[in-house]
Scaffold this motif. Structure first.
Motif, short mmCIF file in Angstrom:
data_model
loop_
_atom_site.label_atom_id
_atom_site.label_comp_id
_atom_site.label_asym_id
_atom_site.label_seq_id
_atom_site.Cartn_x
_atom_site.Cartn_y
_atom_site.Cartn_z
N ARG A 129 0.40 -1.26 0.07
CA ARG A 129 -0.13 -0.12 0.16
C ARG A 129 1.20 0.91 0.03
N ASP A 130 1.70 1.09 0.51
CA ASP A 130 2.61 2.65 0.96
C ASP A 130 3.32 3.32 -0.49
N ALA A 131 3.76 1.63 -0.85
CA ALA A 131 4.75 1.82 -2.28
C ALA A 131 3.28 1.78 -3.44
N PHE A 132 2.20 2.12 -3.52
CA PHE A 132 1.58 2.27 -4.54
C PHE A 132 1.13 3.20 -4.78
N GLU A 165 -9.29 -3.18 -3.32
CA GLU A 165 -7.83 -2.81 -2.03
C GLU A 165 -7.31 -2.52 -2.72
N THR A 166 -6.36 -3.03 -4.18
CA THR A 166 -5.73 -2.61 -4.91
C THR A 166 -6.00 -0.56 -5.85
N ALA A 167 -7.64 -1.17 -6.67
CA ALA A 167 -8.12 -0.20 -6.98
C ALA A 167 -8.56 1.40 -6.14
N ARG A 168 -8.71 1.30 -4.84
CA ARG A 168 -8.38 1.80 -3.73
C ARG A 168 -7.39 2.97 -4.07
N LEU A 169 -6.24 2.28 -4.39
CA LEU A 169 -5.06 3.53 -3.86
C LEU A 169 -4.90 3.84 -5.64
N ALA A 170 -5.40 3.65 -6.49
CA ALA A 170 -5.28 3.71 -8.13
C ALA A 170 -6.12 5.05 -7.89
N HIS A 171 -5.04 6.07 -8.81
CA HIS A 171 -5.86 7.48 -9.86
C HIS A 171 -6.53 7.02 -10.37
N TYR A 172 -7.01 6.10 -10.94
CA TYR A 172 -8.26 6.10 -11.79
C TYR A 172 -8.60 4.27 -11.94
N VAL A 173 -10.28 4.19 -11.60
CA VAL A 173 -10.20 2.80 -12.08
C VAL A 173 -11.02 2.57 -12.75
#
Length: 758
Positions: A403-406, A421-429
């Motif tokens: 999470r920190d890296a992404f 969980e990954t999508a919530r770290l993205a700029h676009y989904v």
């Protein structure tokens, strides 16, 4: 004719063929729809591999297709971290511009790609390469880098391809860290296991610390201590060498370097290794003798050793068992096989990652170094990332580090059906169509002598607001402006004329335009795709793979009934239950070895050095602070991959219990149905307790597929069970391939504190 007669006559037409998407087998199923609901599901008897077989999990697939987590609009992250819906044109334009900027500012190699499709969701990954190559991006990884790269590296040295056992006909079947009753992984697994167990002339040998469902069926269960598989496998191979159980004629005719290997194995102290691994020496000798005497032996290794200490060495040692005894290129033995879309580049060339210098095996960056390749000030660190149909923030070791890296990336885009969980770290989904709303396929084509391929036709239109991945990638390539549309017009005209005309025009076009050669899947989608039956435009990329398969395995393709690549492609498109694309003869195995002499090259100096070192090597990694080995991610009857976010599909084990032995429960004061706290060097979590006779003292397990959040129909958020990678560490990994030690995590377990109520 009565109404009932009319309904009965129409019933077969109501069943639509497709496939299960919950494990690599992708068994054929047929489905009856009720609107957009998968109302009834059963096995597809027309599927050439599964032949009507399916397990209980496939019957719950509507929980994937119709769940509350589906996305129906592109999402853009606001500065405050919340998300807003945007239209597709805006999303595509901004994403393409963002990646173009990253490539121009830092270089395209600073754009990292993770994915290529979840289980059975692979066509999108076939198109991603066009966008990535146009930008100059070439670093990638996926779930296979958590499991199979050590084995792939060994395979590349030995024979240059992947092998699979023919368990349906094997006299002796050996399963190492593998429970096929639960994890399947080969066609009709439970039927085959039952056939083996009922036949007194056949034997099953299981190497596993757990009394699994498969181990209960076995003739010999070598109940190894967790993490000591290398010693039991070395002891088995040593018995083969020391008791002259080798097939000398096979070694002389088809193997190089065998004598060096045998010299090392002859020095192994079998009795000492038996003590180290906790398996009775006479049982080891009996198992080796059974292997050595059999007419045919098939071996399957899986995550139990591939995600544990000495994993690459274990892959090498298990292959010694069947190579030394000549169990190759004959009925019931191990086989190389054809491949429709290779999962790995089986090459001896091992690259290095730009920041940490970790080995890149089979073209895949080790998952455990992904965060380290992003964080910090190294000039070659990854600046941007695309994730497709994967959830690395949940599935990779040390979720907090991920999470920190992404979160440090300048641009991150996720393509998926749900806000993971990954999508919530993205700029676009970007919301993808589900696997039943588009043409899809799998490239787990691993069988011999008959190998199959299944193009699944869509069951329904994409959910409004979503797009199939091939269309998403095509729009992104268009937005880059790297291809002049006028270059595609001759190909469009040829595709509309005939397959032969298209073949000639295609070869001419790509030979004269370097850029078209870079973006081949896009070219096929834009030109051949519109000529395919409705809903199958995404299958256009398969045309190129069909041509390659026909050129690589011409006789085997013809034996399967396909005259050439065009005929093979047309058969794929017109066969919704799948086809057999190659039929090999047993002697073909030797031709599939990629070494110039067509022999197995058994001598691997690195692995022989590791075998020599076992006599003094560390057999356990627990400490007084962390005295128990935790297996993080056990497959159970009601666990599946991350696409099952809705937990209501589970009929049992709804919370994903921590399994512990009777001895540990008594020692630690744990109660069946109570709560326990699990602590590792990476983190801690609480789970319900299941006391099980299947577990050895000092060994505990948590299931896979838990720790995913879900909002129920009342709007309440739930996170059932433990996300296993909250407890794993990226530092625990194999030195050769970087595969994680998810099945060997030193842990402390204690009763959970009872909440205090006021």
């Amino acid at each position: 004719m009565t109404n009932e007669d009319v309904a009965a006559a129409a019933a077969p037409e109501d069943w639509q063929p497709t496939a299960c998407i919950l494990c690599e087998c992708n068994c054929g199923i047929v489905v009856q729809l009720d609107g957009r609901k998968l109302a009834k599901i059963r096995g597809d008897k027309e599927h050439p591999a599964s032949q009507g077989y399916t397990c209980n999990k496939a019957l719950r697939l509507d929980h994937y297709q119709n769940n509350r987590s589906r996305l129906t609009s592109p999402m853009r992250r606001r500065p405050d971290g919340s998300y807003e819906e945007i239209d597709w044109d805006t999303a595509i334009a901004e994403i393409a511009s963002g990646f173009k900027h990253i490539a121009q500012a830092y270089g395209g190699d600073k754009i990292f790609y993770y994915g290529g499709g979840g289980q059975g969701n692979h066509l999108g990954g076939a198109y991603s390469g066009a966008f990535l190559k146009a930008l100059g991006s070439h670093y990638r990884s996926n779930a296979l880098a958590q499991e199979k790269t050590g084995e792939a590296w060994v395979d590349a040295h030995l024979y240059g391809g992947h092998t699979r056992g023919e368990f349906e006909h094997a006299e002796v079947s050996v399963f190492i860290g593998k429970n096929p009753w639960m994890s399947q992984s080969f066609p009709r697994a439970r039927t085959v296991l039952n056939d083996i167990a009922k036949d007194p002339k056949r034997s099953m040998i299981v190497i596993d610390p757990v009394i699994t469902d498969t181990a209960k069926m076995a003739d010999m269960h070598l109940r190894v201590r967790p993490g000591t598989d290398a010693w039991v496998l070395a002891a088995l191979a040593a018995v083969v060498a020391q008791e002259n159980l080798c097939d000398d004629a096979f070694l002389a005719n088809h193997v190089t370097g065998a004598e060096n290997v045998l010299d090392v194995l002859r020095t192994v102290d079998v009795g000492d290794y038996a003590l180290r691994c906790g398996v009775d020496e006479e049982l080891i000798r009996a198992a080796a003798r059974r292997i050595g005497a059999a007419e045919s032996v098939s071996v399957f290794e899986d995550l139990g050793i591939q995600q544990a200490p000495n994993s690459t060495l274990c892959s090498y040692l298990n292959k010694l068992l069947w190579v030394l005894t000549g169990n190759f290129a004959k009925r019931g033995a191990q086989h190389l096989h054809s491949s429709f879309g290779p999962l790995f580049r089986h090459t001896l060339d091992v690259g290095r990652t730009p920041v940490t210098g970790a080995p890149i095996v089979g073209g895949l960056i080790p998952s455990n170094v992904v965060p380290q390749e992003m964080i910090g000030d190294h000039p070659d660190r990854f600046r941007a990332m695309i994730v497709e149909s994967s959830n690395p923030a949940h599935s990779l070791a040390d979720s907090n580090a991920c999470r920190d890296a992404f979160s440090s990336l300048e641009l991150m885009v996720v393509i998926d059906v749900a806000m993971t969980e990954t999508a919530r770290l993205a700029h676009y989904v970007l919301p993808a169509a589900s696997q039943y709303e588009k043409a899809e396929s799998t490239f787990f084509n691993l069988e011999f002598p008959h190998n199959t391929f299944h193009l699944r036709h869509r069951l329904m239109e994409p959910l409004e607001g979503t797009l199939p991945e091939p269309e998403i990638w095509a729009r992104l390539v268009r937005a880059l402006g790297v291809v002049d549309d006028a270059e595609l017009e001759p190909l469009r005209r040829a595709a509309a004329e005939s397959r032969e005309a298209f073949t000639a025009a295609f070869l001419q076009a790509v030979s004269s335009s370097p850029m078209l050669g870079k973006v081949l899947p896009y070219v096929l989608y834009e030109t051949l795709g519109p000529t395919l039956p409705e809903g199958l435009s995404g299958a256009a990329a398969l045309w190129g793979l069909a041509q390659k398969a026909a050129m690589t395995y011409p006789e085997a393709v013809r034996r399967a009934g396909h005259a050439d690549g065009n005929a093979l492609f047309d058969a794929i498109v017109s066969s919704p239950s799948g086809i057999t694309f190659t039929v090999h003869e047993y002697e073909d195995d030797f031709a599939l070895i990629t070494h110039a002499d067509r022999k197995i090259a058994l001598d691997m100096p690195e692995m022989l050095a590791e075998i020599r070192a076992l006599s003094d090597a560390q057999t356990h990694f627990t400490t007084p602070d962390f005295p128990i080995v935790l297996s993080a991610g056990e497959r159970r009857a009601y666990t599946a991959n991350d696409i099952f976010r809705d937990p209501t599909w589970r009929k049992r084990d709804a919370d994903g219990a921590l399994r512990v032995s009777l001895e540990d429960a008594e020692k630690l004061g744990l109660v069946h149905g109570g709560r326990a706290r699990i602590t590792t060097a990476a983190g801690s979590a609480e789970a319900s307790v299941e006391i099980s006779e299947a577990m050895l003292p000092g060994h505990a397990s948590l299931p896979n597929g838990f720790g995913l959040d879900f909002v129920d129909s009342d709007g309440r958020a739930h996170v059932p069970g433990v996300a296993p990678n909250a407890l794993t560490s990226s530092d625990w990994r194999d030195p050769y391939a970087g595969t994680p030690w998810h099945k060997h995590v030193p842990a402390r377990i204690e009763p959970a504190p009872v909440p205090v109520t006021v």
